[in-house]
Write an enzyme that holds these catalytic residues in place. Structure first.
Site, PDB file in Angstrom:
ATOM      1  N   ASN A   9      67.261  41.344  78.111  1.00 10.54           N
ATOM      2  CA  ASN A   9      66.632  42.518  78.720  1.00 10.54           C
ATOM      3  C   ASN A   9      67.339  42.735  80.049  1.00 10.54           C
ATOM      4  OD1 ASN A   9      65.095  44.481  79.890  1.00 10.54           O
ATOM      5  ND2 ASN A   9      63.214  43.268  80.049  1.00 10.54           N
ATOM      6  N   GLY A 175      61.543  36.069  86.375  1.00 13.11           N
ATOM      7  CA  GLY A 175      62.404  36.251  87.539  1.00 13.11           C
ATOM      8  C   GLY A 175      62.127  35.292  88.679  1.00 13.11           C
ATOM      9  N   SER A 214      62.349  33.328  82.808  1.00 10.94           N
ATOM     10  CA  SER A 214      63.303  32.346  83.350  1.00 10.94           C
ATOM     11  C   SER A 214      63.890  31.440  82.277  1.00 10.94           C
ATOM     12  CB  SER A 214      62.655  31.527  84.472  1.00 10.94           C
ATOM     13  OG  SER A 214      62.262  32.375  85.543  1.00 10.94           O
TER      14      SER A 214
END
Ligand code: 13P
Length: 256
Positions: A9, A175, A214
């Site tokens: 993504n 993130g 992550s």
């Protein structure tokens, strides 16, 4: 039984030109690596699809939009419809990402309407669900995630396994460099599959459930080793062709 899916993504990163350069860099890496047991996909901005379509097809990499309108056409300035995505080369579309829910006020009802729109236009919906950190701290993670799942799939009685992929993305892991433990991720993905089975029977065994948050070359193997995790939806690490290759290799090793 379920082919692993490694799905990038890209979010709002790269220009169409940079996207083509990414594919050009990935091509020699991929061609020297066995990957016949893995499905690959990139979720990219809608502006990139046409520029990437032919090269991605040659590589066997599917393309996804990152969002779509719940409407098919009309006076909706700035929106992109499912038919536009499909015509530009997307086979999939990400729906209900937590960043859309948080920054664009997407409710469960809107997410459900978008899943239906994806279906109308022949796009596989990658449905994102996931709890906030406060939900987990309050012991409510599973409730929140299963409620999102049920709301988004409501009304899709006769849908088939190949029309939807579920992506479990705990919001606090996106993130942040904080990955859910493999055990916690597995527990949630198993709960999702059990919930799917109560309504859709054995079809639940064919639906792919991805983990996102992550995921990177260092933690991918332990996550894929879990029986209900069928791949990943990968943000940051998908921007680098070498990291994406490492994720591909891990999935190939796991599946072969
Ligand atoms: P990161 O891999 O950067 O944490 O992003 C995950 C994600 O949101 C994928 O949709």
């Amino acid at each position: 039984m379920r082919t692993p899916l490694i799905a990038g993504n890209w979010k709002m990163h790269k220009t169409p030109r940079e996207a083509k350069a990414w594919l050009a860099a990935f091509q020699p890496l991929l061609s020297s690596t066995p990957h016949d047991h893995v499905d690959l996909l990139l979720g990219v901005p809608a502006t990139h699809l046409l520029a990437m379509r032919d090269d991605a097809r040659d590589l066997g990499v599917a393309l996804a939009g990152q969002d779509l309108s719940q409407h098919d056409q009309g006076a909706y300035t700035g929106e992109v419809s499912g038919s536009m995505l499909a015509d530009a080369g997307a086979s999939h579309v990400i729906v209900g990402h937590s960043e859309r829910r948080a920054y664009h006020a997407e409710t469960d009802a809107i997410v459900a309407a978008k899943v239906q729109a994806a279906r109308r236009h022949g796009l596989v919906a990658i449905l994102c669900i996931g709890e906030q950190e406060r939900d987990r701290d309050a012991g409510q993670a599973e409730n929140v995630v299963l409620n999102q799942l049920r709301a988004a799939l409501e009304g899709l009685d006769a849908w088939l396994a190949h029309e939807v992929v579920i992506a479990y993305e705990p919001v606090w892991a996106i993130g942040t460099g904080r990955t859910a433990t493999a055990e916690d991720a597995q527990a949630m993905c198993a709960a999702i599959r059990t919930d799917l089975r109560t309504r859709h029977g054995n079809l639940a065994d064919e639906i792919r459930i991805l983990y996102g948050g992550s995921m990177n070359p260092g933690n991918v193997a332990s996550l894929l080793a879990q029986s209900d995790i069928d791949g990943g939806l990968i943000g940051g690490a998908s921007l680098d062709p070498e990291a994406f290759l490492a994720l591909t290799q891990a999935a190939q090793e796991h599946a072969s």
